[in-house]
Design a protein around this motif. Structure first.
Motif, PDB file in Angstrom:
ATOM      1  N   LEU A 177       1.009  -1.186  -0.154  1.00  0.00           N
ATOM      2  CA  LEU A 177       0.141   0.003   0.017  1.00  0.00           C
ATOM      3  C   LEU A 177       0.734   1.279  -0.017  1.00  0.00           C
ATOM      4  CD1 LEU A 177      -2.720  -1.122   2.671  1.00  0.00           C
ATOM      5  CD2 LEU A 177      -2.890  -1.039  -0.118  1.00  0.00           C
ATOM      6  N   LYS A 178       1.814   1.382   0.871  1.00  0.00           N
ATOM      7  CA  LYS A 178       2.883   2.519   0.686  1.00  0.00           C
ATOM      8  C   LYS A 178       3.566   2.697  -0.438  1.00  0.00           C
ATOM      9  CE  LYS A 178       3.558   2.467   5.738  1.00  0.00           C
ATOM     10  NZ  LYS A 178       4.613   2.636   6.968  1.00  0.00           N
ATOM     11  N   GLU A 179       4.060   1.606  -1.102  1.00  0.00           N
ATOM     12  CA  GLU A 179       5.040   1.906  -2.466  1.00  0.00           C
ATOM     13  C   GLU A 179       4.142   1.692  -3.795  1.00  0.00           C
ATOM     14  OE1 GLU A 179       8.371  -0.902  -1.940  1.00  0.00           O
ATOM     15  OE2 GLU A 179       8.560  -0.308   0.079  1.00  0.00           O
ATOM     16  N   SER A 180       3.002   1.308  -3.733  1.00  0.00           N
ATOM     17  CA  SER A 180       2.266   1.214  -5.020  1.00  0.00           C
ATOM     18  C   SER A 180       1.569   2.511  -5.647  1.00  0.00           C
ATOM     19  CB  SER A 180       1.225   0.192  -5.206  1.00  0.00           C
ATOM     20  OG  SER A 180       1.667  -1.197  -4.717  1.00  0.00           O
ATOM     21  N   ASP A 181       1.773   2.639  -6.960  1.00  0.00           N
ATOM     22  CA  ASP A 181       1.121   3.877  -7.714  1.00  0.00           C
ATOM     23  C   ASP A 181      -0.420   3.537  -7.966  1.00  0.00           C
ATOM     24  OD1 ASP A 181       3.644   5.980  -7.612  1.00  0.00           O
ATOM     25  OD2 ASP A 181       4.322   3.952  -8.605  1.00  0.00           O
ATOM     26  N   VAL A 182      -0.483   2.270  -8.618  1.00  0.00           N
ATOM     27  CA  VAL A 182      -1.539   1.913  -9.013  1.00  0.00           C
ATOM     28  C   VAL A 182      -1.852   0.451  -8.085  1.00  0.00           C
ATOM     29  CG1 VAL A 182      -2.904   0.989 -10.769  1.00  0.00           C
ATOM     30  CG2 VAL A 182      -1.425   2.873 -11.034  1.00  0.00           C
ATOM     31  N   ILE A 183      -3.027   0.321  -7.682  1.00  0.00           N
ATOM     32  CA  ILE A 183      -3.437  -0.852  -6.865  1.00  0.00           C
ATOM     33  C   ILE A 183      -4.441  -1.711  -7.531  1.00  0.00           C
ATOM     34  CG2 ILE A 183      -4.238  -1.952  -4.710  1.00  0.00           C
ATOM     35  CD1 ILE A 183      -2.593   0.512  -3.337  1.00  0.00           C
ATOM     36  N   PHE A 184      -4.271  -2.991  -7.677  1.00  0.00           N
ATOM     37  CA  PHE A 184      -5.639  -3.852  -8.202  1.00  0.00           C
ATOM     38  C   PHE A 184      -5.933  -4.691  -6.934  1.00  0.00           C
ATOM     39  CE2 PHE A 184      -3.577  -3.702 -12.696  1.00  0.00           C
ATOM     40  CZ  PHE A 184      -4.344  -2.697 -13.118  1.00  0.00           C
ATOM     41  N   SER A 185      -7.027  -4.627  -6.416  1.00  0.00           N
ATOM     42  CA  SER A 185      -7.766  -5.307  -5.312  1.00  0.00           C
ATOM     43  C   SER A 185      -8.433  -6.406  -6.035  1.00  0.00           C
ATOM     44  CB  SER A 185      -8.346  -4.435  -4.480  1.00  0.00           C
ATOM     45  OG  SER A 185      -8.635  -5.232  -3.120  1.00  0.00           O
ATOM     46  N   THR A 186      -8.130  -7.725  -5.874  1.00  0.00           N
ATOM     47  CA  THR A 186      -8.970  -8.878  -6.406  1.00  0.00           C
ATOM     48  C   THR A 186      -9.052  -9.802  -5.343  1.00  0.00           C
ATOM     49  OG1 THR A 186      -6.776 -10.007  -6.741  1.00  0.00           O
ATOM     50  CG2 THR A 186      -7.285  -8.516  -8.355  1.00  0.00           C
ATOM     51  N   THR A 187      -9.774  -9.453  -4.094  1.00  0.00           N
ATOM     52  CA  THR A 187     -10.066 -10.488  -3.356  1.00  0.00           C
ATOM     53  C   THR A 187     -11.107 -10.687  -3.030  1.00  0.00           C
ATOM     54  OG1 THR A 187     -10.469  -8.806  -1.395  1.00  0.00           O
ATOM     55  CG2 THR A 187      -7.953  -9.091  -2.034  1.00  0.00           C
ATOM     56  N   SER A 188     -11.326 -11.633  -2.112  1.00  0.00           N
ATOM     57  CA  SER A 188     -12.887 -12.116  -1.709  1.00  0.00           C
ATOM     58  C   SER A 188     -13.259 -11.568  -0.326  1.00  0.00           C
ATOM     59  CB  SER A 188     -13.038 -13.636  -1.640  1.00  0.00           C
ATOM     60  OG  SER A 188     -12.202 -14.448  -0.812  1.00  0.00           O
ATOM     61  N   SER A 189     -12.325 -10.912   0.156  1.00  0.00           N
ATOM     62  CA  SER A 189     -12.214 -10.270   1.590  1.00  0.00           C
ATOM     63  C   SER A 189     -13.650  -9.564   1.855  1.00  0.00           C
ATOM     64  CB  SER A 189     -11.146  -9.142   1.830  1.00  0.00           C
ATOM     65  OG  SER A 189     -11.379  -8.688   3.056  1.00  0.00           O
ATOM     66  N   LYS A 190     -14.378  -9.563   3.022  1.00  0.00           N
ATOM     67  CA  LYS A 190     -15.290  -8.663   3.353  1.00  0.00           C
ATOM     68  C   LYS A 190     -15.060  -7.478   4.028  1.00  0.00           C
ATOM     69  CE  LYS A 190     -19.373 -11.778   2.913  1.00  0.00           C
ATOM     70  NZ  LYS A 190     -20.598 -12.166   3.343  1.00  0.00           N
ATOM     71  N   GLU A 191     -13.605  -7.461   4.418  1.00  0.00           N
ATOM     72  CA  GLU A 191     -13.389  -6.345   5.235  1.00  0.00           C
ATOM     73  C   GLU A 191     -12.395  -5.597   4.628  1.00  0.00           C
ATOM     74  OE1 GLU A 191     -14.529  -5.503   8.264  1.00  0.00           O
ATOM     75  OE2 GLU A 191     -15.778  -7.137   8.233  1.00  0.00           O
ATOM     76  N   PRO A 192     -12.105  -4.289   4.420  1.00  0.00           N
ATOM     77  CA  PRO A 192     -11.310  -3.587   3.737  1.00  0.00           C
ATOM     78  C   PRO A 192      -9.847  -4.087   3.563  1.00  0.00           C
ATOM     79  CG  PRO A 192     -12.644  -2.139   4.911  1.00  0.00           C
ATOM     80  CD  PRO A 192     -12.877  -3.240   5.305  1.00  0.00           C
ATOM     81  N   VAL A 193      -9.216  -4.055   2.498  1.00  0.00           N
ATOM     82  CA  VAL A 193      -7.768  -4.452   2.714  1.00  0.00           C
ATOM     83  C   VAL A 193      -6.978  -3.120   1.744  1.00  0.00           C
ATOM     84  CG1 VAL A 193      -8.151  -6.797   2.157  1.00  0.00           C
ATOM     85  CG2 VAL A 193      -8.147  -5.475   0.423  1.00  0.00           C
ATOM     86  N   VAL A 194      -7.645  -2.336   1.252  1.00  0.00           N
ATOM     87  CA  VAL A 194      -7.038  -0.766   0.679  1.00  0.00           C
ATOM     88  C   VAL A 194      -7.257   0.095   1.732  1.00  0.00           C
ATOM     89  CG1 VAL A 194      -7.002   0.742  -1.242  1.00  0.00           C
ATOM     90  CG2 VAL A 194      -7.433  -1.718  -1.575  1.00  0.00           C
TER      91      VAL A 194
END
Length: 300
Positions: A177-194
């Motif tokens: 999260l700290k180092e990425s300029d673009v983030i693709f979130s591809t999870t099945s999580s029900k709680e925030p990961v971003v």
């Protein structure tokens, strides 16, 4: 009638073709040139299933798709599906297509398209959250279509293996999260990961998970920071995604715009930006049609 399995889809659909297919799909959807009744959503044995019909002047498509999270323990992709393509003129079945791979390709292509529109083609660091089929195809299509200096990947498990496969660096979530300029979130999580507290001042996030009203991939802080909130379909996210429904009720979302409008009207996106996609039938329709037409060329 053709049968296009996952291997054949990969052979005939380049990253450029796949991105062009979803770009046309979003544009036609915004212009009202794709008819897609609201998808029928079912819960079968506790799992999400969707039946997604659509048609244009040149293609009729029905996709049956599901998300079976327990498949991870069976060594199977979480998303399973099948796509049927028919002629709107004669009613003939033209192709039966592997819906699992087609879904992965068209979803990844949408994330890549949103990145091109908001950030451009040169990405210093791309972060991918997740290690399943969608994460793999996001890395594959992004690497083929965009110019990326570095890819980071994180997940609860399996990301070290996937990192080796795609030539990425396996890291923990906070580092990504700290180092990425673009983030693709591809999870099945029900709680925030971003998590907004770790993000750079300038970012683009594409979130493909959290496709039910009670699920989140993106926290409120991230959404509050975003100057542009892009969606595939306002109608779809308003009824299906917790990442839109919950922050919208809190008044956190600013400048909501459908990606089809951005494409059609050539609108410049102001960052930081978020692209929230739950997937629409138009994407399946145009991607299936492109694959079918390309298969005709390959067979000659």
């Amino acid at each position: 009638m053709l049968y296009l399995d996952g291997k054949k889809l990969e052979e005939i659909l380049s990253a450029k073709d796949a991105v062009n297919a979803v770009k046309e799909a979003f544009s036609l959807y915004y212009q009202g040139k794709v008819t897609q009744p609201q998808r029928q959503v079912l819960t079968i044995k506790g799992n999400w299933w969707g039946i997604m019909p659509s048609y244009t002047d040149f293609s009729v498509v029905v996709k049956i798709v599901n998300v079976i999270n327990e498949n991870k323990n069976r060594g199977l992709p979480s998303v399973q599906g099948i796509v049927i393509l028919m002629s709107p003129d004669t009613g003939e079945p033209l192709a039966v297509i592997d819906g699992t791979i087609l879904t992965a390709i068209r979803t990844a292509s949408a994330s890549v398209l949103s990145t091109e529109l908001s950030y451009g083609n040169r990405i210093p660091t791309l972060g991918i959250i997740g290690a399943g089929l969608e994460a793999y195809y996001h890395a594959k299509i992004a690497s083929e279509y965009l110019s990326i200096s570095r890819i980071l990947i994180t997940a609860r498990k399996s990301h070290i293996e996937l990192a080796k496969k795609i030539g990425a660096d396996a890291v923990d979530l906070q580092t990504l999260l700290k180092e990425s300029d673009v983030i693709f979130s591809t999870t099945s999580s029900k709680e925030p990961v971003v998590l907004g507290k770790f993000l750079k001042e300038d970012f683009h996030v594409s979130s493909i998970g959290a496709h039910t009203p009670d699920a989140r991939e993106i926290d409120d802080e991230t959404i509050a920071k975003a100057k542009t909130y892009i969606v595939d379909s306002l109608q779809a996210v308003s009824s299906e995604s917790g990442d839109y429904i919950q922050p919208q009720r809190k008044g956190l979302i600013k400048n909501v715009i459908e990606i089809g409008k951005i494409i059609t009207e050539n609108i410049k996106i102001e960052r930081p930006s978020i692209f929230k996609t739950v997937g629409i039938s138009a994407q399946d329709n145009l991607t299936a049609y492109y694959a079918y037409k390309l298969s005709q060329t390959f067979s000659k």
